[in-house]
Scaffold this motif. Structure first.
Motif, mmCIF file in Angstrom:
data_model
loop_
_atom_site.group_PDB
_atom_site.id
_atom_site.type_symbol
_atom_site.label_atom_id
_atom_site.label_comp_id
_atom_site.label_asym_id
_atom_site.label_seq_id
_atom_site.Cartn_x
_atom_site.Cartn_y
_atom_site.Cartn_z
ATOM 1 N N GLN A 48 21.535 60.896 29.962
ATOM 2 C CA GLN A 48 21.922 59.651 29.317
ATOM 3 C C GLN A 48 21.677 58.479 30.268
ATOM 4 O O GLN A 48 21.637 58.660 31.485
ATOM 5 C CB GLN A 48 23.388 59.679 28.883
ATOM 6 N N ALA A 49 21.520 57.282 29.700
ATOM 7 C CA ALA A 49 21.323 56.064 30.486
ATOM 8 C C ALA A 49 21.786 54.884 29.656
ATOM 9 O O ALA A 49 21.799 54.932 28.424
ATOM 10 C CB ALA A 49 19.865 55.901 30.891
ATOM 11 N N GLY A 50 22.175 53.804 30.365
ATOM 12 C CA GLY A 50 22.631 52.618 29.649
ATOM 13 C C GLY A 50 23.129 51.559 30.603
ATOM 14 O O GLY A 50 22.627 51.413 31.721
ATOM 15 N N VAL A 51 24.150 50.828 30.178
ATOM 16 C CA VAL A 51 24.699 49.734 30.971
ATOM 17 C C VAL A 51 26.200 49.934 31.123
ATOM 18 O O VAL A 51 26.872 50.417 30.201
ATOM 19 C CB VAL A 51 24.395 48.368 30.314
ATOM 20 N N ALA A 52 26.716 49.579 32.317
ATOM 21 C CA ALA A 52 28.149 49.682 32.600
ATOM 22 C C ALA A 52 28.666 48.317 33.026
ATOM 23 O O ALA A 52 28.018 47.617 33.817
ATOM 24 C CB ALA A 52 28.412 50.707 33.702
ATOM 25 N N GLY A 53 29.807 47.931 32.489
ATOM 26 C CA GLY A 53 30.470 46.697 32.891
ATOM 27 C C GLY A 53 31.765 47.011 33.634
ATOM 28 O O GLY A 53 32.557 47.850 33.197
ATOM 29 N N PHE A 54 31.975 46.355 34.783
ATOM 30 C CA PHE A 54 33.117 46.647 35.644
ATOM 31 C C PHE A 54 33.908 45.362 35.864
ATOM 32 O O PHE A 54 33.326 44.302 36.121
ATOM 33 C CB PHE A 54 32.629 47.210 36.976
ATOM 34 N N SER A 55 35.226 45.439 35.765
ATOM 35 C CA SER A 55 36.086 44.281 36.019
ATOM 36 C C SER A 55 37.219 44.673 36.948
ATOM 37 O O SER A 55 37.678 45.826 36.952
ATOM 38 C CB SER A 55 36.650 43.708 34.710
ATOM 39 N N ASN A 56 37.678 43.692 37.737
ATOM 40 C CA ASN A 56 38.779 43.921 38.676
ATOM 41 C C ASN A 56 39.670 42.686 38.699
ATOM 42 O O ASN A 56 39.197 41.561 38.855
ATOM 43 C CB ASN A 56 38.248 44.194 40.078
ATOM 44 N N ARG A 57 40.984 42.906 38.531
ATOM 45 C CA ARG A 57 41.956 41.827 38.649
ATOM 46 C C ARG A 57 42.700 41.982 39.961
ATOM 47 O O ARG A 57 43.382 43.003 40.179
ATOM 48 C CB ARG A 57 42.942 41.859 37.487
ATOM 49 N N ALA A 58 42.550 41.015 40.838
ATOM 50 C CA ALA A 58 43.224 41.037 42.137
ATOM 51 C C ALA A 58 44.408 40.084 42.105
ATOM 52 O O ALA A 58 44.284 38.929 41.666
ATOM 53 C CB ALA A 58 42.253 40.625 43.242
ATOM 54 N N GLN A 59 45.564 40.559 42.567
ATOM 55 C CA GLN A 59 46.773 39.753 42.607
ATOM 56 C C GLN A 59 47.313 39.700 44.033
ATOM 57 O O GLN A 59 47.569 40.738 44.645
ATOM 58 C CB GLN A 59 47.845 40.331 41.679
ATOM 59 N N SER A 60 47.450 38.490 44.558
ATOM 60 C CA SER A 60 48.077 38.303 45.865
ATOM 61 C C SER A 60 49.584 38.207 45.649
ATOM 62 O O SER A 60 50.062 37.413 44.835
ATOM 63 C CB SER A 60 47.562 37.023 46.526
ATOM 64 N N ALA A 61 50.316 39.035 46.396
ATOM 65 C CA ALA A 61 51.766 39.103 46.201
ATOM 66 C C ALA A 61 52.472 39.219 47.543
ATOM 67 O O ALA A 61 51.872 39.620 48.545
ATOM 68 C CB ALA A 61 52.127 40.303 45.326
ATOM 69 N N LEU A 62 53.738 38.865 47.559
ATOM 70 C CA LEU A 62 54.548 39.048 48.753
ATOM 71 C C LEU A 62 54.824 40.534 48.942
ATOM 72 O O LEU A 62 55.244 41.224 48.007
ATOM 73 C CB LEU A 62 55.863 38.281 48.626
ATOM 74 N N ALA A 63 54.595 41.018 50.141
ATOM 75 C CA ALA A 63 54.782 42.436 50.407
ATOM 76 C C ALA A 63 56.244 42.848 50.268
ATOM 77 O O ALA A 63 56.548 44.004 49.965
ATOM 78 C CB ALA A 63 54.269 42.770 51.799
ATOM 79 N N SER A 64 57.167 41.910 50.488
ATOM 80 C CA SER A 64 58.588 42.257 50.475
ATOM 81 C C SER A 64 59.116 42.536 49.068
ATOM 82 O O SER A 64 59.915 43.444 48.869
ATOM 83 C CB SER A 64 59.393 41.124 51.112
ATOM 84 N N ASN A 65 58.659 41.781 48.066
ATOM 85 C CA ASN A 65 59.212 41.943 46.725
ATOM 86 C C ASN A 65 58.154 41.980 45.611
ATOM 87 O O ASN A 65 58.496 41.961 44.431
ATOM 88 C CB ASN A 65 60.213 40.827 46.428
#
Length: 234
Positions: A48-65
């Protein structure tokens, strides 16, 4: 006189019958030969062959909470191609089975956090799955849904003013999809399939200038492929 007419008629009938016998017989077989009733049954392999779409949501957060301070989603797409193998069973027009695939791709998504001055690039360079599938067979066509587990190799690279960091790991996530397959003859079939997978990762400390900061990710991929399969039968 009557005898002559009878002789002439008999001769004409004989000639007509002889000419009819010389005409080619009409083909009894059909031009469209359907596959055997048990076509979608047994072992098969393909590509098989075709196209792949990739997404990533990055969230910056406080490590403490884990309080989110910044969030951004990036996406990219890439060629995808590989091989597959599976086995089908059937009960009447219901087809069910197991299938596995291995594919190569280079799907990337790059995100920049302008507040905390770092960038992150996520890359999927190889993946595979083991899935079940369930479908309905009508004449040569098979309409099916599929679902199981996706195994993907992901590389994540961070760049910050005071340094960089790269991690690699194998991600195991659920995958679901649907497709249609069509029998070309008694051995070969062609299909079109779409699938999705995705998941979350743990928070990672990445900003070397901000040790109290962590980043967490939610990522996913969707693919649309076309392929062919060779069926060995029962």
């Amino acid at each position: 006189m009557k005898t002559g007419i009878i002789v002439c008629c008999t001769a004409l009938f004989s000639v007509g019958a002889a000419n009819a016998a010389d005409l080619p017989a009409r083909k009894a077989e059909l031009d469209f030969v359907p596959p055997p009733a048990l076509f979608y049954e047994g072992f098969y392999v393909g590509a098989q062959a075709g196209v792949a779409g990739f997404s990533n949501r990055a969230q910056s957060a406080l490590a403490s909470n884990n309080a989110v301070l910044f969030s951004k989603t990036a996406s990219g797409n890439s060629f995808i191609g590989g091989t597959h193998a599976g086995h089908d069973w059937r009960y009447g027009s219901i087809v069910y089975g197991l299938v596995g695939d291995i594919s190569g791709t280079r799907a990337r998504a790059y995100t920049i956090d302008p507040i905390f001055s770092y960038g992150v690039q996520n890359t999927i360079d190889g993946q595979g799955s083991i899935r079940g599938r369930l479908g309905l067979n009508y004449e040569r066509a098979l309409l099916y849904v599929t679902g199981g587990l996706e195994l993907a190799h992901i590389e994540r690279s961070y760049q910050a003013p005071l340094g960089s960091m790269t991690t690699n790991w194998w991600s195991v996530t659920p995958t679901v999809g649907a497709g249609v397959e069509y029998a070309l003859d008694t051995r070969w079939s062609a299909h079109v399939e779409t699938r999705w997978f995705g998941g979350h990762t743990r928070a990672e400390a990445v900003n070397f200038a901000q040790p109290a900061l962590a980043t967490r990710h939610a990522q996913g991929e969707g693919s649309l492929t076309a392929g062919v399969s060779y069926h060995f039968g029962k």
